[in-house]
Design an enzyme around this catalytic site. Sequence first.
Site, short mmCIF file in Angstrom:
data_model
loop_
_atom_site.label_atom_id
_atom_site.label_comp_id
_atom_site.label_asym_id
_atom_site.label_seq_id
_atom_site.Cartn_x
_atom_site.Cartn_y
_atom_site.Cartn_z
N ARG A 64 0.82 -1.22 0.00
CA ARG A 64 0.00 0.00 0.00
C ARG A 64 0.85 1.27 0.00
O ARG A 64 0.33 2.36 -0.23
CB ARG A 64 -1.00 -0.04 1.16
N GLU A 101 4.26 -9.60 16.16
CA GLU A 101 3.63 -10.03 17.41
C GLU A 101 3.71 -11.57 17.52
O GLU A 101 4.04 -12.10 18.56
CB GLU A 101 2.18 -9.56 17.40
P1 AMP Z 1 3.96 -1.81 11.71
O1 AMP Z 1 5.14 -2.56 11.18
O2 AMP Z 1 3.42 -2.38 12.98
O3 AMP Z 1 4.22 -0.31 11.81
O4 AMP Z 1 2.77 -2.01 10.67
C1 AMP Z 1 2.71 -1.24 9.52
C2 AMP Z 1 2.32 -2.04 8.31
O5 AMP Z 1 1.24 -2.91 8.58
C3 AMP Z 1 1.88 -1.13 7.20
O6 AMP Z 1 2.40 -1.64 5.97
C4 AMP Z 1 0.37 -1.18 7.25
O7 AMP Z 1 -0.17 -1.23 5.94
C5 AMP Z 1 0.03 -2.44 8.01
N1 AMP Z 1 -0.90 -2.22 9.14
C6 AMP Z 1 -0.62 -2.39 10.47
N2 AMP Z 1 -1.67 -2.15 11.24
C7 AMP Z 1 -2.68 -1.77 10.41
C8 AMP Z 1 -4.04 -1.36 10.61
N3 AMP Z 1 -4.58 -1.29 11.83
N4 AMP Z 1 -4.76 -1.02 9.52
C9 AMP Z 1 -4.22 -1.09 8.28
N5 AMP Z 1 -2.95 -1.47 8.03
C10 AMP Z 1 -2.18 -1.82 9.07
#
Ligand code: AMP
Length: 178
Positions: A64, A101
């Site tokens: 995305r 996680e």
């Molecule tokens: P993180 O590595 O935890 O910062 O997660 C970020 C990645 O996971 C991004 O590529 C987001 O597209 C996806 N992502 C994580 N949580 C969500 C959420 N609640 N809604 C949509 N996309 C998420």
Amino acid sequence: MTIQDKLQQAIRNVPDFPKPGIQFKDITPIFLDAKLCDEIAENIINNFLHNPGKIDAICAIESRGFFIGILIANKLQIPLFPVRKAGKLPAKTKSFTYELEYGSATLEVHTGVIKPGWNVMVHDDLLATGGTAIAAAELVKSEGGNVAGFSFVVELGFLNGRERLSKYSDKIVSIIQF
Ligand code: AMP
């Protein structure tokens, strides 16, 4: 209407996706609105470059991060390169594995795509815990680039990803925070 109001309307909350307890922020309705996409790209450019800095390239995170990433790169007329999940990039790659996680994930970048000393902005649609953006930043660094900062459309502030990213750059831009 502010851009935050427009995003608030466009972003769809999908409860319990992809697993129970997660409020998924579905950004796909944004792409139905070409003008809003343009505004998002302009907003990130203005906020990012305002606080100074020349960027040489955009590192767009699968998948995305590609949508708005390529718009920004095109507006600035600078290169974009993708960081993708393991096994998707066809040529020689460098990998970085990080903890989720449950379990782990690996991101990859094509080797040799980053010119030495390039100032690279890492871009994704959403900042949650920061693990994904950190993996991209590590790949940029290991290929000889500088992490000029990070940009996101959405930031989930309660997960404190910003704090984790500040080790790489204090320039962290997001348009709407939840
Ligand atoms: P993180 O590595 O935890 O910062 O997660 C970020 C990645 O996971 C991004 O590529 C987001 O597209 C996806 N992502 C994580 N949580 C969500 C959420 N609640 N809604 C949509 N996309 C998420």
